[in-house]
Design a protein around this motif. Structure first.
Motif, PDB file in Angstrom:
ATOM      1  N   ASP A 371     -21.034   7.106  -3.724  1.00 48.74           N
ATOM      2  CA  ASP A 371     -20.802   6.077  -2.598  1.00 48.74           C
ATOM      3  C   ASP A 371     -20.931   4.854  -2.447  1.00 48.74           C
ATOM      4  N   GLU A 372     -21.798   4.210  -3.214  1.00 49.34           N
ATOM      5  CA  GLU A 372     -22.570   3.063  -2.727  1.00 49.34           C
ATOM      6  C   GLU A 372     -21.572   1.987  -3.230  1.00 49.34           C
ATOM      7  N   MET A 373     -20.611   1.853  -3.871  1.00 46.85           N
ATOM      8  CA  MET A 373     -19.500   0.859  -4.177  1.00 46.85           C
ATOM      9  C   MET A 373     -18.473   1.025  -3.449  1.00 46.85           C
ATOM     10  N   LYS A 374     -18.065   1.862  -2.800  1.00 46.06           N
ATOM     11  CA  LYS A 374     -17.076   2.283  -1.917  1.00 46.06           C
ATOM     12  C   LYS A 374     -16.992   1.301  -0.760  1.00 46.06           C
ATOM     13  N   TRP A 375     -15.726   0.868  -0.349  1.00 46.55           N
ATOM     14  CA  TRP A 375     -15.550  -0.115   0.637  1.00 46.55           C
ATOM     15  C   TRP A 375     -16.010   0.380   1.949  1.00 46.55           C
ATOM     16  N   TYR A 376     -16.041   1.619   2.483  1.00 44.64           N
ATOM     17  CA  TYR A 376     -16.747   2.024   3.635  1.00 44.64           C
ATOM     18  C   TYR A 376     -18.345   2.011   3.539  1.00 44.64           C
ATOM     19  N   ASN A 413      -6.644   7.423   0.937  1.00 44.34           N
ATOM     20  CA  ASN A 413      -6.751   8.487   2.182  1.00 44.34           C
ATOM     21  C   ASN A 413      -7.074   7.716   3.319  1.00 44.34           C
ATOM     22  N   PRO A 414      -5.938   7.899   4.441  1.00 46.47           N
ATOM     23  CA  PRO A 414      -6.421   6.989   5.695  1.00 46.47           C
ATOM     24  C   PRO A 414      -7.753   7.313   6.289  1.00 46.47           C
ATOM     25  N   LYS A 415      -8.153   8.855   6.007  1.00 48.56           N
ATOM     26  CA  LYS A 415      -9.414   9.043   6.672  1.00 48.56           C
ATOM     27  C   LYS A 415     -10.513   8.341   5.959  1.00 48.56           C
ATOM     28  N   LEU A 416     -10.379   7.824   4.826  1.00 45.44           N
ATOM     29  CA  LEU A 416     -11.695   7.380   4.123  1.00 45.44           C
ATOM     30  C   LEU A 416     -11.749   5.946   3.924  1.00 45.44           C
ATOM     31  N   GLN A 417     -11.342   5.075   5.088  1.00 49.15           N
ATOM     32  CA  GLN A 417     -11.210   3.851   5.172  1.00 49.15           C
ATOM     33  C   GLN A 417     -12.613   3.269   5.829  1.00 49.15           C
ATOM     34  N   ASN A 419     -14.231   2.100   9.078  1.00 48.61           N
ATOM     35  CA  ASN A 419     -13.729   2.157  10.566  1.00 48.61           C
ATOM     36  C   ASN A 419     -12.727   1.379  11.016  1.00 48.61           C
ATOM     37  N   TRP A 420     -12.945   0.085  10.833  1.00 48.97           N
ATOM     38  CA  TRP A 420     -12.026  -0.989  11.585  1.00 48.97           C
ATOM     39  C   TRP A 420     -10.804  -1.222  10.795  1.00 48.97           C
ATOM     40  N   VAL A 421     -10.504  -0.695   9.655  1.00 53.73           N
ATOM     41  CA  VAL A 421      -9.373  -1.069   8.764  1.00 53.73           C
ATOM     42  C   VAL A 421      -7.986  -0.429   9.305  1.00 53.73           C
ATOM     43  N   PRO A 422      -8.139   1.134  10.001  1.00 53.63           N
ATOM     44  CA  PRO A 422      -6.664   1.483  10.275  1.00 53.63           C
ATOM     45  C   PRO A 422      -6.412   0.833  11.372  1.00 53.63           C
ATOM     46  N   ALA A 423      -6.987   0.076  12.198  1.00 55.91           N
ATOM     47  CA  ALA A 423      -6.377  -0.817  13.284  1.00 55.91           C
ATOM     48  C   ALA A 423      -5.824  -2.281  12.990  1.00 55.91           C
ATOM     49  N   LEU A 424      -5.887  -2.602  11.774  1.00 63.12           N
ATOM     50  CA  LEU A 424      -5.360  -3.837  11.087  1.00 63.12           C
ATOM     51  C   LEU A 424      -3.775  -3.690  11.293  1.00 63.12           C
ATOM     52  N   SER A 425      -3.234  -5.049  11.327  1.00 68.17           N
ATOM     53  CA  SER A 425      -1.933  -5.036  11.296  1.00 68.17           C
ATOM     54  C   SER A 425      -1.457  -5.121   9.662  1.00 68.17           C
ATOM     55  N   PRO A 426      -0.407  -5.146   9.425  1.00 68.60           N
ATOM     56  CA  PRO A 426       0.083  -4.970   7.682  1.00 68.60           C
ATOM     57  C   PRO A 426      -0.355  -6.425   7.384  1.00 68.60           C
ATOM     58  N   GLN A 427      -0.198  -7.466   7.955  1.00 64.78           N
ATOM     59  CA  GLN A 427      -0.406  -8.818   7.610  1.00 64.78           C
ATOM     60  C   GLN A 427      -2.215  -8.880   7.263  1.00 64.78           C
ATOM     61  N   GLN A 428      -2.921  -8.330   8.294  1.00 67.05           N
ATOM     62  CA  GLN A 428      -4.331  -8.368   8.453  1.00 67.05           C
ATOM     63  C   GLN A 428      -4.679  -7.380   7.214  1.00 67.05           C
ATOM     64  N   LEU A 429      -4.097  -6.343   7.105  1.00 65.70           N
ATOM     65  CA  LEU A 429      -4.555  -5.621   5.970  1.00 65.70           C
ATOM     66  C   LEU A 429      -4.483  -6.145   4.548  1.00 65.70           C
ATOM     67  N   SER A 430      -3.204  -6.503   4.502  1.00 63.90           N
ATOM     68  CA  SER A 430      -3.016  -7.359   3.173  1.00 63.90           C
ATOM     69  C   SER A 430      -4.128  -8.244   2.693  1.00 63.90           C
ATOM     70  N   ASN A 457      -3.888   8.011  -5.170  1.00 68.81           N
ATOM     71  CA  ASN A 457      -2.806   7.736  -4.459  1.00 68.81           C
ATOM     72  C   ASN A 457      -1.332   8.418  -5.073  1.00 68.81           C
ATOM     73  N   LEU A 458      -1.641   9.375  -5.585  1.00 67.03           N
ATOM     74  CA  LEU A 458      -0.423  10.470  -5.697  1.00 67.03           C
ATOM     75  C   LEU A 458      -0.691  11.305  -4.451  1.00 67.03           C
ATOM     76  N   HIS A 459      -1.815  11.685  -4.037  1.00 69.84           N
ATOM     77  CA  HIS A 459      -2.000  12.589  -2.513  1.00 69.84           C
ATOM     78  C   HIS A 459      -1.457  11.739  -1.583  1.00 69.84           C
ATOM     79  N   PHE A 460      -2.122  10.454  -1.345  1.00 69.81           N
ATOM     80  CA  PHE A 460      -2.064   9.825  -0.446  1.00 69.81           C
ATOM     81  C   PHE A 460      -1.446   8.422  -0.629  1.00 69.81           C
ATOM     82  N   ASN A 461      -0.936   7.884   0.835  1.00 72.04           N
ATOM     83  CA  ASN A 461      -0.334   6.437   0.613  1.00 72.04           C
ATOM     84  C   ASN A 461      -0.738   5.533   1.779  1.00 72.04           C
TER      85      ASN A 461
END
Length: 685
Positions: A371-376, A413-417, A419-430, A457-461
């Protein structure tokens, strides 16, 4: 070879089971009606002499009346293959043979006998008996992702499929459900089966087989649809235990697409179906094969592949300072760098646990962090990036000479971001995701190998749904700007089970998409390998399909769920993936945690091996030749077969005051069937 209408697809080479086989070559004088029965009786007599666990190959006159076609193509009688072949031998009426005696001897002999056998009015001239080394069916690793004008010939000549090339109308095939089936012929003479006016997903054509629960079945063939592209078709067997998916294929109109898959743990009658949800589609099929393999044959394939692809024959000679051979010299081999990396995942618990460090670093030279290099893990709150744990682990591994694989940059996977990422707008996420890619890849450039760029990213999008359908390609291109290491896709349920979403066919489609959209950098295929019930023929067939992309393949997160058969399955899977020619490395997903590992632990909390740890250790010792010591013969030679990589040889002899060392490298021989030993000469000082 391409299949053409009306041509026989039998070849002249067949496998034989058992410890010995008998080949009977001779010219049979033609007799009609009653005499044919005598010949069949004689062949059955030979079969009994050879033994029921051996296969008889008989070669003689092709012209046996009404059964001529069976003889032309090869005939199966009670599971024994007999093939006819004309010879130019002349009859020798004076040579009489005690055939029974000679055939019995031939089970263990290496000699030939040639003579004449008189069976009443039916005479077999120039009867030759000799012994051959037995061989079973070789495994066919081939697969093509190309969509072809005509299908290729069926693998294994169709195996147990009746009328696999559809050259005999609908013989062997039956109607399944509510549909119409017919035999069609293309403009260039190719024959195939068609299912039209289908009222249900699996309505169409079918063939029934009797399956053996102890056999592995490899399924392959070709399909086409009458209109449209990218039609997903499932190849399914209806068994006594229900429907079992064996393969998935993406079919097109106007050309033939190959499928390949596998089936195991099934017995009794089983019906083969082809299924697609769009009932308006006509399904075409051709060159269909179902080939059974015994588990002994399967293991033989594994051993053959390892010897051919992973290892080379090595001859080491020890001589004294005058060049004279030194017999009885001791050679202890230590492997340094291995051409085939085999390692285990770790986590931050290793940083302050000496026992964990001792267990791990005494065994492995390659790892990945759980887990130690993952974004979360590295950016818990936006803008506060913290790589301290990952840095400490990289530093520790580097000090021990252990290579680290990069996992992962982003996760779809949207559940493994964070915590603050899902609320971002598309531009902010980019903006945020681009910063993440640059930050982690640039930081560890040159310190890790590989990167899983956008996980699963075959399972999730998640990113595609926010940033558009080309998001994956964008991140691959961006990551490659900061490091030229190989960038990987990484998926689960591609080899673990017959799952449509991440099937080998869809994986290959994703690779094609990345290339079409402009990513031209180094690309790899990551297969996680989170198993419950492995299906060895499906694993191998899936790897065959993915190998057609000609990209590096790694098993990145191998584990087996805790069950009664966990140890057995783990051993089985490791052997399967290590032996496959296309796999370039394996990582076991088993970082130690005091209160339980992700799915599979290798040790207890005192770092004593559990049975799973013993399986991994056995594989590691085999791959590294740990503890291998050889003694030179009278000519000063020690010969063995070694896995490719770098080695140190420590040589000792009673005539030499102290041992001396030599370094050498074992390299592949190019996969040649004509194996030549690599020779090394070590001279005492």
């Amino acid at each position: 070879m391409t299949k053409k209408g009306g041509e026989s697809c039998r070849d002249d080479s067949y496998g034989c089971h058992g410890a010995a086989s008998i080949s009977v070559l001779g010219k049979m004088r033609r007799e009609r009606s009653r005499e044919e029965g005598r010949l069949y009786g004689f062949l059955n007599f030979l079969k009994k002499l050879v033994g029921k666990d051996r296969r008889l190959i008989g070669k003689g006159d092709r012209s046996l009346g009404q059964d001529q076609q069976n003889w032309n193509n090869g005939m199966f009688l009670d599971g024994y293959l007999m093939e006819a072949l004309n010879t130019d031998a002349d009859a020798d009426a004076d040579a009489d043979v005690d055939a029974k005696s000679k055939i019995k001897q031939c089970r263990n002999c290496t000699t030939k006998y040639r003579g004449f056998l008189d069976m009443g009015r039916l005479k077999i001239a120039n009867f030759e008996i000799f012994c051959l080394k037995a061989y079973a069916h070789d495994y066919d690793y081939s697969y093509t992702a190309e969509c072809l004008k005509n299908p290729l010939k069926p693998q294994y000549n169709g195996g147990i499929v009746v009328n696999s090339e559809l050259n005999d109308g609908l013989n062997g095939w039956s109607l399944a459900g509510d549909a119409k089936i017919k035999n069609n012929v293309s403009s260039d003479g190719n024959k195939f089966i068609v299912a039209s006016e289908r009222k249900g997903p699996n309505h169409g054509f079918s063939q029934t087989f009797q399956l053996d629960k102890d056999k592995f079945y490899v399924i392959s063939g070709w399909v086409q649809v009458n209109h449209g592209d990218d039609t997903s078709i499932a190849v399914i067997f209806k068994t006594q235990d229900g429907f079992q998916h064996a393969a998935w294929v993406i079919a097109k109109s106007g050309c033939w697409s190959m499928f390949k898959g596998g089936l195991a743990n099934a017995s009794g009658p089983a019906q083969l179906y082809f299924e697609t949800n769009n009932t308006a589609i006509d399904i075409w099929a051709d060159s269909i094969s179902v080939q059974p393999f015994s588990q002994e044959e399967w293991e033989r394939h594994q051993n053959q592949s390892i010897e051919k692809v992973r290892k080379s024959k090595v001859a080491i000679q020890v001589v004294d300072s005058q060049g004279k051979p030194l017999p009885n010299a001791t050679i202890a081999l230590e492997q340094g760098r291995a051409d085939f990396p085999f390692g285990v995942a770790i986590n931050a618990n290793i940083l302050d646990n000496t026992a964990y460090q001792n267990w791990f670093f005494s065994r492995f030279k390659v790892t990945v962090f759980e887990d130690e290099m993952k974004w979360y893990s590295t950016e818990v709150t936006q803008g506060n990036v913290n790589y301290s744990k990952a840095d400490a682990m990289v530093k520790l591994c580097k000090s021990k000479g252990v290579a680290v694989r990069g996992h992962n940059i982003l996760w779809d996977n949207p559940k493994l971001q964070p915590n603050w990422v899902p609320a971002l707008s598309p531009q902010q996420l980019s903006i945020a995701s681009d910063k993440r890619v640059e930050s982690v890849v640039a930081k560890y450039k040159g310190e890790i190998f590989h990167w899983d760029v956008i996980n699963e990213n075959l399972h999730f999008n998640f990113f595609e749904s926010k940033l558009g359908p080309n998001a994956s390609t964008h991140f691959f291109r961006l990551a490659s700007q900061f490091d030229n290491t190989t960038m990987f896709l990484n998926e689960f349920f591609t080899i673990e089970k017959t799952y449509e979403t991440s099937s080998p066919a869809n994986y290959l489609k994703k690779i094609k998409q990345l290339r079409t959209e402009g990513y031209g950098g180094p690309l790899g295929i990551g297969l996680q390998g989170h198993f419950s019930l492995p299906i060895p023929p499906y694993i191998r067939s899936a790897l065959d399909m993915l190998a057609s992309a000609k990209l590096p393949i790694w098993i990145t997160e191998l584990d087996v769920t805790n069950s009664t058969n966990q140890v057995k399955f783990l051993d089985q899977i490791i052997k399967e993936v290590v032996s496959h020619p296309a796999v370039e490395g394996v990582l076991i997903w088993s970082g130690w945690k005091r209160y339980g590992c992700y799915r599979m632990c290798l040790t207890d909390n005192n770092f004593k091996n559990l049975p799973t740890g013993n399986v991994v250790d056995k594989a590691r010792v085999t791959l590294s030749h740990e503890g291998l010591v050889g003694i030179t013969n009278a000519e000063g030679y020690f010969e063995t077969s070694l896995f490719h990589g770098d080695y140190k040889a420590i040589v000792a002899h009673p005539s030499v005051p102290k041992s001396f060392q030599y370094n050498f490298t074992v390299t592949p021989n190019g996969g040649s069937d004509h194996v030549k030993s690599l020779s090394y000469k070590f001279t005492t000082v």
